[in-house]
Design a protein around this motif. Structure first.
Motif, PDB file in Angstrom:
ATOM      1  N   ALA A   1       0.836  -1.206   0.000  1.00 47.79           N
ATOM      2  CA  ALA A   1       0.000   0.000   0.000  1.00 47.79           C
ATOM      3  C   ALA A   1       0.873   1.260   0.000  1.00 47.79           C
ATOM      4  O   ALA A   1       0.568   2.235  -0.697  1.00 47.79           O
ATOM      5  CB  ALA A   1      -0.915  -0.010   1.225  1.00 47.79           C
TER       6      ALA A   1
ATOM      7  N   LEU B   1       1.119   4.264  -2.779  1.00 49.69           N
ATOM      8  CA  LEU B   1       0.848   5.626  -2.338  1.00 49.69           C
ATOM      9  C   LEU B   1       1.948   6.580  -2.782  1.00 49.69           C
ATOM     10  O   LEU B   1       1.672   7.640  -3.365  1.00 49.69           O
ATOM     11  CB  LEU B   1       0.716   5.646  -0.809  1.00 49.69           C
TER      12      LEU B   1
ATOM     13  N   LYS C   1       2.008   7.115  -6.553  1.00 51.08           N
ATOM     14  CA  LYS C   1       0.959   8.022  -7.002  1.00 51.08           C
ATOM     15  C   LYS C   1       1.371   9.468  -6.768  1.00 51.08           C
ATOM     16  O   LYS C   1       1.247  10.322  -7.666  1.00 51.08           O
ATOM     17  CB  LYS C   1      -0.342   7.709  -6.245  1.00 51.08           C
TER      18      LYS C   1
ATOM     19  N   THR D   1      -7.284   8.282   5.347  1.00 56.20           N
ATOM     20  CA  THR D   1      -8.370   8.142   4.368  1.00 56.20           C
ATOM     21  C   THR D   1      -8.601   9.464   3.640  1.00 56.20           C
ATOM     22  O   THR D   1      -8.870   9.486   2.431  1.00 56.20           O
ATOM     23  CB  THR D   1      -9.661   7.684   5.063  1.00 56.20           C
TER      24      THR D   1
ATOM     25  N   TYR E   1      -6.138   9.694   0.883  1.00 57.38           N
ATOM     26  CA  TYR E   1      -6.549   8.898  -0.282  1.00 57.38           C
ATOM     27  C   TYR E   1      -7.691   9.568  -1.038  1.00 57.38           C
ATOM     28  O   TYR E   1      -7.742   9.537  -2.282  1.00 57.38           O
ATOM     29  CB  TYR E   1      -6.961   7.488   0.149  1.00 57.38           C
ATOM     30  N   ASP E   2      -8.611  10.192  -0.301  1.00 56.04           N
ATOM     31  CA  ASP E   2      -9.718  10.911  -0.952  1.00 56.04           C
ATOM     32  C   ASP E   2      -9.184  12.042  -1.815  1.00 56.04           C
ATOM     33  O   ASP E   2      -9.687  12.286  -2.921  1.00 56.04           O
ATOM     34  CB  ASP E   2     -10.676  11.476   0.102  1.00 56.04           C
TER      35      ASP E   2
ATOM     36  N   LYS F   1      -7.760  10.648  -5.029  1.00 56.00           N
ATOM     37  CA  LYS F   1      -8.783  10.121  -5.945  1.00 56.00           C
ATOM     38  C   LYS F   1      -9.713  11.209  -6.468  1.00 56.00           C
ATOM     39  O   LYS F   1     -10.550  10.945  -7.333  1.00 56.00           O
ATOM     40  CB  LYS F   1      -9.629   9.055  -5.228  1.00 56.00           C
TER      41      LYS F   1
END
Length: 473
Positions: free
Chosen positions: A333, A337, A340, A377, A380-381, A384
């Motif tokens: 993970a 991360l 990205k 989280t 990650y939001d 995305k």
């Protein structure tokens, strides 16, 4: 400043709004290591979460002064002067002096902290620097009638307190059930819960570190350390005291008893405790012999920062179970991360309203009893979302002031290792997506052509159950 931070207070057993004694400033204390051996990763979970707490407070605008002790003297297995002295045990094991052991393992501890991006506290004070402070406070406790001398040792008299068990609803009899059976009862104590402030009569003739005192040559008990070191550097009032749950009783219970008896008022308002790291056999401990260290993880090719992420993905008040399978999942993970983030184009305008919106979400998660999993989280939001690359990068950079996961540098380091720069990687990832679309359309000739095109540039594709992976040929 706005008080929006909420934290679980072990003293009151509820989540409370955090209000420091002085507006905008936080006096924070952390129980430091006993430097007789390497810290295992269970110990380091506490320091990671305490580091997160400090960085969160700074992030939302507080001026934090954090103090930590180093236990480099004594620390017996019990207040009854039984069990092996931990510092002496380390010296015997390695045929060194106690101070040589202390220096070596203090350096090792901070080396591990550096690898885990744990900030060094503003003040780090070895116990051996504060003998005068220990003696002064013990003298004060004797004068006030809270301590007594018996059998050559100085004891704190817990019967003088209205409520000794401040962290527990249990009574003395219930708490004593958990005491180790091999600990001999100290017949010099007036009450079973009394504890040693100063030893002059020790069962350890080989004890190296001893000092002159009004009661004879001896050395301090463990609990007096933290009280005196915190008072020395933070004054009579402290905002938040940190440690592992195993410190609650008797260590922190005894700290409150002696500090408030000496000062005559409430000492610390908030108590922050991190739960155990377990493996399948239970709580991690040095006494098991073969214990997990940062160096051991590195020898197995794990980046220590992956362990930090592993800890941040769980709430500090919940037990966390370690396994290599869990760490492997976290490593995968983490790799995705940082890839990205590394592929983002950080040049461009930033919409400050959008930036503030996501930063507020991140802060809200951390202000909700340090909910680090929810904070991640939010990261990650962001990645995305339909934000621009520059906005995503700026937010990730801001969040990493607290998370400290090397989000902005880890991928560049990996690029250096594999010889592929960011522009080339963006090209590779675009080709992988193009090949994926071709296969979906059943255009296998095009998919094969893309694979060949990448191979000509020295890039090998591997189709795995987790997706397409690439590497240098």
């Amino acid at each position: 400043m706005e008080n929006k931070f909420q934290i679980y207070n072990t003293l009151t057993k509820k989540v409370e709004q955090f209000i420091p004694n002085e507006d905008g400033k936080v006096a924070m204390y952390t129980c430091g290591p006993t430097v007789y051996h390497y810290a295992h990763i269970g110990n380091l979970r506490s320091y990671i979460m305490e580091d997160l707490l400090e960085k969160t407070l700074r992030y939302i605008g507080y001026d934090v002064k954090r103090v930590m002790n180093i236990t480099d003297v004594g620390h017996l297995s019990s207040d009854a002067d039984t069990g092996e002295d931990k510092m002496l045990k380390g010296a015997k094991r390695e045929h060194k002096s106690v101070m040589e052991i202390a220096k070596f393992y203090t350096d090792a501890f901070f080396g591990d902290c550096d690898k885990l991006n744990i900030k060094t506290p503003d003040v780090v004070e070895p116990a051996t620097n504060c003998i005068e402070e220990f003696i002064r406070v013990i003298e004060g406790l004797l004068e006030k009638g809270y301590a007594y001398e018996n059998g050559g040792n100085i004891y704190f008299d817990t019967s003088k307190l209205e409520d000794y068990y401040v962290f527990s609803n249990q009574n003395e009899k219930e708490l004593l059930v958990g005491v180790r059976e091999d600990v001999d009862e100290d017949e010099n104590k007036r009450n079973k819960s009394d504890f040693v402030l100063w030893f002059t009569k020790s069962k350890f003739d080989e004890q190296e570190l001893k000092w002159e005192s009004p009661w004879g040559i001896g050395y301090p008990g463990w609990h007096i350390e933290c009280s005196c070191i915190s008072m020395k550097h933070l004054g009579e009032y402290m905002d938040i005291h940190c440690g592992g749950v195993d410190n609650i009783f008797p260590h922190h219970t005894n700290e409150v008893a002696q500090s408030e008896a000496y000062l005559g008022h409430k000492w610390c308002n908030y108590w922050f405790h991190v739960h155990h790291l377990n493996d399948k056999s239970g709580k991690m401990s040095k006494s098991k012999g073969d214990f997990l260290t940062v160096s051991l993880l590195e020898s197995k090719n794990y980046d220590p920062i992956v362990y930090r992420l592993f800890c941040l993905q769980s709430h500090y008040r919940k037990p966390l179970e370690f396994s290599y399978e869990n760490l492997d999942n976290m490593a995968a993970a983490y790799d995705k991360l940082v890839k990205k983030i590394g592929s983002l184009n950080k040049e461009g305008e930033i919409n400050q309203a959008k930036f503030a919106e996501y930063r507020e979400q991140f802060e809200s998660a951390l202000c909700n009893d340090l909910n680090s999993a929810t904070a991640i989280t939010v990261l990650y939001d962001v990645l995305k979302s339909d934000l621009s690359d520059a906005e995503k990068y700026a937010l990730a950079e801001s969040f990493d002031e607290v998370l400290s996961l090397n989000l902005m540098t880890a991928h560049a380091a990996k690029e250096k290792d594999n010889g592929v720069d960011a522009e080339m990687e963006r090209y590779i990832l675009a080709k992988i997506e193009e090949r994926k679309a071709a296969k979906k359309e059943k255009d296998f000739a095009k998919a094969d052509a893309i694979r060949s095109e990448l191979l000509e540039k020295g890039i090998v594709l591997e189709d795995t159950r987790e997706g397409v992976k690439w590497k240098k040929a």
